[in-house]
Scaffold this active site. Structure first.
Site, mmCIF file in Angstrom:
data_model
loop_
_atom_site.group_PDB
_atom_site.id
_atom_site.type_symbol
_atom_site.label_atom_id
_atom_site.label_comp_id
_atom_site.label_asym_id
_atom_site.label_seq_id
_atom_site.Cartn_x
_atom_site.Cartn_y
_atom_site.Cartn_z
ATOM 1 N N HIS A 464 0.553 -1.149 0.019
ATOM 2 C CA HIS A 464 0.241 -0.115 -0.186
ATOM 3 C C HIS A 464 1.021 1.341 -0.571
ATOM 4 O O HIS A 464 0.260 1.763 -0.781
ATOM 5 C CB HIS A 464 -1.618 -0.308 1.113
ATOM 6 C CG HIS A 464 -1.828 1.601 1.084
ATOM 7 N ND1 HIS A 464 -3.021 0.821 1.087
ATOM 8 C CD2 HIS A 464 -1.694 2.917 1.652
ATOM 9 C CE1 HIS A 464 -3.410 2.000 1.353
ATOM 10 N NE2 HIS A 464 -2.417 3.039 1.468
ATOM 11 N N GLU A 465 2.159 1.076 0.815
ATOM 12 C CA GLU A 465 2.898 2.634 0.890
ATOM 13 C C GLU A 465 3.424 3.014 0.013
ATOM 14 O O GLU A 465 3.534 4.211 -0.491
ATOM 15 C CB GLU A 465 3.311 2.710 3.004
ATOM 16 C CG GLU A 465 2.006 2.283 3.539
ATOM 17 C CD GLU A 465 1.538 3.809 3.619
ATOM 18 O OE1 GLU A 465 1.945 4.873 2.928
ATOM 19 O OE2 GLU A 465 0.407 3.676 4.255
ATOM 20 N N HIS A 468 1.399 4.105 -2.836
ATOM 21 C CA HIS A 468 1.544 6.039 -2.603
ATOM 22 C C HIS A 468 3.131 6.516 -3.168
ATOM 23 O O HIS A 468 2.736 7.647 -3.820
ATOM 24 C CB HIS A 468 1.423 6.116 -1.568
ATOM 25 C CG HIS A 468 0.396 5.920 -0.398
ATOM 26 N ND1 HIS A 468 -0.633 7.182 -1.571
ATOM 27 C CD2 HIS A 468 -0.315 5.759 0.254
ATOM 28 C CE1 HIS A 468 -1.703 6.408 -0.591
ATOM 29 N NE2 HIS A 468 -1.972 5.987 -0.086
ATOM 30 N N HIS A 471 3.585 6.560 -6.726
ATOM 31 C CA HIS A 471 3.018 7.823 -7.230
ATOM 32 C C HIS A 471 3.563 9.033 -7.322
ATOM 33 O O HIS A 471 3.902 10.108 -7.862
ATOM 34 C CB HIS A 471 1.514 7.948 -6.441
ATOM 35 C CG HIS A 471 0.147 8.638 -6.827
ATOM 36 N ND1 HIS A 471 -0.311 8.536 -5.892
ATOM 37 C CD2 HIS A 471 0.390 9.398 -7.699
ATOM 38 C CE1 HIS A 471 -1.870 9.560 -7.062
ATOM 39 N NE2 HIS A 471 -0.893 10.124 -7.875
#
Ligand SMILES: [Zn+2]
Length: 673
Positions: A464-465, A468, A471
């Protein structure tokens, strides 16, 4: 010489001393003020370049210093840093206000904005202009003086009411204690939970027994495991009636006043409701769209929720002859049912997820999808020796990003896991300045005899991290305030949540989920079990989330001036989502801190919204192959690299070819049976 005040590329951690921060902040605030004065004092006609772009690139040193400081305050803090934060934070917000209230500056920004159709701007420049203009107009810059005055009054009142609301919830939580002295009353609680309850009793000044409170770490296990139904009821009613006792801690008036002031504020600024004001800067755009979304999901998830509720009801009847399931039974019987159905144990999975293997796994996934190479480097300054640093390159060996990874808990690190950056990405004077991205987590550390083995939950957190992180790393925009994760709030979880999906796929797991001793790849039946248990009671969970989203919209999506009874209003909002019998003693709104204290007003829907986005996006990968280069490249080109340069719906449609549909989520959650 203050290392923060001379230009730096990578943050010069080893040279920074705590006493450098405050003077650096003060100096760079003044420097930024001078940059802004230069804009307002410019005698040339306002243009995009001399006003909007100049404003965008003002205060870069201040941004760099802030990111170093506040990242340290989260990941490696101490009393001194916390003290500096207390001093600096008000100065920064005051400086921010000085900018949004700067009339001369707004006059120039507005002059450019008013002629925007005649300017030959790129799409990204249009977005930037819009964003800059709204940072003033949404704070009242266009209002007459007396309306501005009213806006300030409302803001001051709201700030106070939100504070009081939160203080009341906290006081209600802290005030309640359930002291049990009969061991039969804690029957069912696992040993660890019992011990914690016994310790809590001692720490609250009792000689013996067990203490249960309304704090989550105490309340949740009790509701899940305690066999005594009457006590569960007692605790559940106490939990559900915070701020609803018609006493000095009651929040009913605060709720009504907050909703009404928000409505008035929105009207003052020219918006129909508070939700219209908030959603203007969201992917969902309008309250109508949010309602449509919540109700569509409700229609489709309700049958599954009702089936699951029946199953739970029958299970409770068989087990304990319970005829009518109440709110205080749900968690208890669900836990028992889940044990019976899955019996999944974290310890069985952990050997397959050695931290180093999982990191290499996520890097391999990034390589297969986006051609990225991660090279660990030692020559970058770091704030703690546990931090790892990587240089990231693309297929042509171009430098893409610096990546910091800081995985284990320490005394100076706050809890949880997050992505952040030490430097964002932008383009200026022909140069594409690359970002410095960081992931910070609190994973189980290694011991003398065992390496760091992650729980499955930690594995998905890492992905998940890192999502990010991608991105941020792959950002390719012109303006820093539109770069990377600087996107609308209901869009920001797409890259992170979508990446979690790879953790459940055989093709991806084979790359890294290998037993740390034997090297054996994780058996697929274990993975199947993880997937199935993740779907357990998804219908009921969905209904619960939707009920909160609908309650939020009921307060903020309409005219609240005629509402006088909080409980009655709430019952009406909940009427389509109830599974359990209603209780008159409880009220959700009076303790709904997310929307009445925190920043989630008109935003609660975004939890489900983000899930729909990631399920719909991943369905595209599933259809073409989870490592399909064409789909991955589209995702990179239209989503990951684009930041907030355009409305996210436009970006998403360019990637997917259509708007997101709820079906992919229903399918993944097993709700389409
Ligand atoms: Zn996230």
């Amino acid at each position: 010489m203050n290392p923060l005040l001379s230009p730096f590329d990578t943050a010069p951690f080893s040279q920074i001393k705590n006493e450098h921060f405050k003077p650096a902040f003060l100096q760079s605030i003044e420097d930024t003020r001078a940059e802004i004065d230069a804009i307002t004092e410019n005698t040339d006609t306002p243009t995009f370049e001399n006003t909007i772009e100049a404003l965008e690139f003002a205060g870069q040193q201040l941004d760099r210093i802030s990111s170093v400081f506040f990242n340290l305050n989260s990941a490696e803090t101490n009393e001194e840093i916390q003290k500096i934060a207390q001093e600096i934070s008000p100065l920064l917000s005051e400086f921010g206000n000085d900018i949004t209230l700067n009339k001369a500056l707004f006059k120039r920004v507005k002059a450019v904005y008013d002629q925007k159709e005649n300017l030959d701007l790129t799409v990204e420049q249009h977005t930037l202009l819009d964003k800059k203009y709204k940072s003033f107009s949404r704070n009242g810059a266009n209002l007459s003086e007396d309306k501005k005055k009213r806006l300030r009054e409302i803001d001051a009142k709201l700030a106070k009411l939100k504070l009081t609301f939160g203080e009341n919830v906290l006081a209600e939580t802290n005030k309640y204690q359930l002291h049990l002295t009969n061991e039969a009353d804690v029957e069912g609680l696992p040993e660890g939970e019992k011990e914690a309850a016994a310790q809590l009793a001692i720490s609250k000044g009792k000689k013996d027994g067990w203490m249960i409170t309304l704090d989550y770490p105490s309340y949740i296990p009790f509701m899940k495991y305690a066999k005594n139904r009457e006590l569960r009821k007692k605790l559940s009613l106490a939990f559900g009636s915070k701020g609803f006792h018609n006493d000095e801690l009651d929040n009913q008036e605060n709720v009504l006043e907050i909703a009404k002031l928000r409505f008035e504020r929105a009207n003052l600024l020219g918006y129909k409701t508070h939700a219209h004001f908030v959603l203007e800067e969201r992917m969902a755009e309008t309250p109508e769209k949010v309602h449509e979304f919540l109700n569509e999901l409700l229609d489709k998830a309700k049958p599954a929720a009702e089936r699951e509720f029946m199953q739970l009801q029958e299970f409770a009847k068989k087990m304990d002859a319970i005829d009518r399931l109440e709110k205080w039974d749900g968690s208890y019987y669900s836990e028992k049912l889940k044990q019976e159905l899955f019996n999944l144990d974290d310890e069985k999975l952990k050997p397959y997820f050695k931290l180093e293997n999982v990191i290499n796994g996520v890097f391999k996934v990034a390589e297969k999808l986006f051609d990225l190479q991660f090279k660990e480097v030692e020559d970058v300054d770091r704030y703690h020796n546990e931090v790892k640093t990587y240089k990231v390159f693309d297929a042509n060996n171009n430098f893409i990003s610096l990546f910091y990874a800081d995985f284990h808990p320490r005394a100076g690190k706050r809890g949880g896991a997050w992505m952040t950056s030490f430097k964002s990405q932008w383009k200026r004077n022909g140069e594409n300045v690359r970002p410095h991205i960081s992931n910070v987590c609190n994973f189980t550390p290694s011991t003398k005899s065992k390496p760091s083995l992650l729980t499955f939950n930690e594995v998905t957190t890492l992905f998940h991290e890192f999502g990010h992180g991608l991105h941020g790393m792959l950002a390719n925009t012109t303006y820093p305030s539109l770069s990377g994760t600087s996107v609308f709030w209901d869009f920001v979880e797409l890259p992170s949540q979508v990446l979690e999906n790879w953790c459940y796929e055989k093709e991806a797991l084979e790359l890294f989920a290998k037993h740390y001793e034997t090297g054996e790849t994780i058996p697929m039946e274990l993975v199947e079990k993880i997937k199935e248990s993740a779907m357990f009671q998804e219908g009921m969970q969905t209904l619960r989330q939707l009920s909160f989203g609908l309650l939020d919209m009921s307060w903020h999506g309409g005219d609240p001036t005629q509402i006088s009874n909080v409980k009655k209003h709430e019952d009406e909002a909940f009427k389509n989502t109830n599974l359990y019998p209603e209780t008159q003693e409880t009220c959700m709104s009076t303790a709904f801190s997310h929307i009445f204290q925190g920043g989630y007003s008109s935003g609660y829907y975004s939890y489900k919204w983000a899930e729909v986005l990631d399920a719909d996006a991943f369905a595209y990968f599933k259809e073409k192959g989870i490592f399909n280069k064409v789909v991955a490249t589209k995702f990179k080109d239209h989503v990951l690299s684009q930041g907030g340069t355009e409305n996210p719906m436009v970006l998403y449609k360019r990637f997917r070819g259509a708007e997101p549909k709820v079906e992919a989520l229903l399918e993944r959650a097993g709700l389409l049976k």
